[in-house]
Write a protein that holds these residues in place. Structure first.
Motif, PDB file in Angstrom:
ATOM      1  N   HIS A  78       0.830  -1.210   0.000  1.00 42.36           N
ATOM      2  CA  HIS A  78       0.000   0.000   0.000  1.00 42.36           C
ATOM      3  C   HIS A  78       0.861   1.255   0.000  1.00 42.36           C
ATOM      4  N   ASN A  79       1.916   1.249   0.800  1.00 45.68           N
ATOM      5  CA  ASN A  79       2.812   2.403   0.859  1.00 45.68           C
ATOM      6  C   ASN A  79       3.505   2.629  -0.477  1.00 45.68           C
ATOM      7  N   LEU A  80       3.894   1.545  -1.130  1.00 45.29           N
ATOM      8  CA  LEU A  80       4.537   1.652  -2.443  1.00 45.29           C
ATOM      9  C   LEU A  80       3.623   2.371  -3.429  1.00 45.29           C
ATOM     10  N   LEU A  81       2.358   1.981  -3.469  1.00 44.97           N
ATOM     11  CA  LEU A  81       1.405   2.622  -4.384  1.00 44.97           C
ATOM     12  C   LEU A  81       1.151   4.073  -3.996  1.00 44.97           C
ATOM     13  N   GLU A  82       0.985   4.314  -2.699  1.00 44.72           N
ATOM     14  CA  GLU A  82       0.699   5.676  -2.237  1.00 44.72           C
ATOM     15  C   GLU A  82       1.837   6.626  -2.576  1.00 44.72           C
ATOM     16  N   GLN A  83       3.075   6.169  -2.346  1.00 44.79           N
ATOM     17  CA  GLN A  83       4.220   7.031  -2.651  1.00 44.79           C
ATOM     18  C   GLN A  83       4.392   7.226  -4.155  1.00 44.79           C
TER      19      GLN A  83
END
Length: 262
Positions: A78-83
């Protein structure tokens, strides 16, 4: 006409995520995509390692950002996509390259923990990450998913049984994505490498006896280097492959047509 064909390979304005991109095949694919104009997110577990690759690309005038991500952790995905969205505004290309194979041996000697780890990293993580990218690609009207499978997923070798199972499942995931998401302009294809000289496959090519057994059966008579995969990935990421989806492409020096280790 030549100029028009060349333009089909142009990835200018496209955003790509490449997992397992701190070295080997992933790094080579990331560099190739960036050279064709994509903005590339370099992803792997170690932030220092991905920053180094991103810095190397930027020093060559290419666009890249390093984002650490352990694909086995859903919060990291999720963090990968958000960033990625925060930095580049979306995602057009996903290369699921990160994989693991912590075991070389027979099926009956493998424990449940190893089974879970291999299936989680090699199958569940690509499934989850593609599902996270899906609504972004759908909203944009298309995208390209490239799953790095293996010839082991098509014809298993002794000692690599469960790895083969995980890659065979990844191939079927690729085909299922193609069937379900094609109506949204999202294509999904798989690349099945043979023996590539990377740290991941070192247990094979550093063993002279095994390496000799493999290369003697190959029409090319040799193993490949990581950059011999990048051109195929760039093709699948671009409009040059606009009519390719659900396909399985081998880059194996002829392994699948000439046999190999039994």
């Amino acid at each position: 006409m030549l100029e028009r064909i060349q333009q089909k390979f142009d990835l200018t304005g496209k955003v790509a995520i490449v997992t397992g991109a701190s070295k080997g095949i992933g790094e080579s694919i990331a560099r190739g995509l960036a050279q064709f104009g994509a903005k590339v997110v370099i992803s792997s577990r170690n932030q220092e390692a991905v920053d180094q690759v991103a810095n190397n690309l930027r020093s060559d005038g290419l666009e890249a950002k390093g984002i650490a991500c352990h694909v086995g952790d859903v919060l990291h995905l999720h963090n990968l996509l958000e960033q990625t969205v925060e930095t580049y505004g979306g995602v057009d290309i996903l290369v699921n390259n990160a994989a693991t194979n912590p075991y070389y041996g027979t099926l009956e000697n493998m424990d449940q923990g190893l089974f879970d780890k291999i299936m989680h990293i090699n199958l569940k993580a690509p499934f989850l990450l593609a599902n996270l990218c899906y609504p972004l690609m759908k909203e944009k009207g298309g995208g390209s998913i490239i799953n790095i499978a293996s010839v082991e997923g098509m014809k298993p070798s002794a000692g690599l049984g469960l790895y083969s199972v995980s890659k065979a499942a990844l191939i079927m995931l690729t085909k299922s994505q193609a069937v379900e998401w094609g109506k949204h302009g999202i294509r999904s294809n798989a690349i099945c490498p043979g023996l590539i000289k990377t740290k991941f496959s070192a247990a094979l090519w550093q063993n002279e006896k095994i390496l000799d057994q493999i290369t003697r059966h190959l029409p090319t008579g040799r193993m490949a280097l990581p950059d011999e995969l990048s051109g195929l990935a760039c093709f699948l990421a671009s409009d040059a492959s606009s009519y390719c989806t659900g396909s399985v492409f081998t880059a194996d020096g002829g392994h699948m047509v000439a046999g190999g280790l039994a």
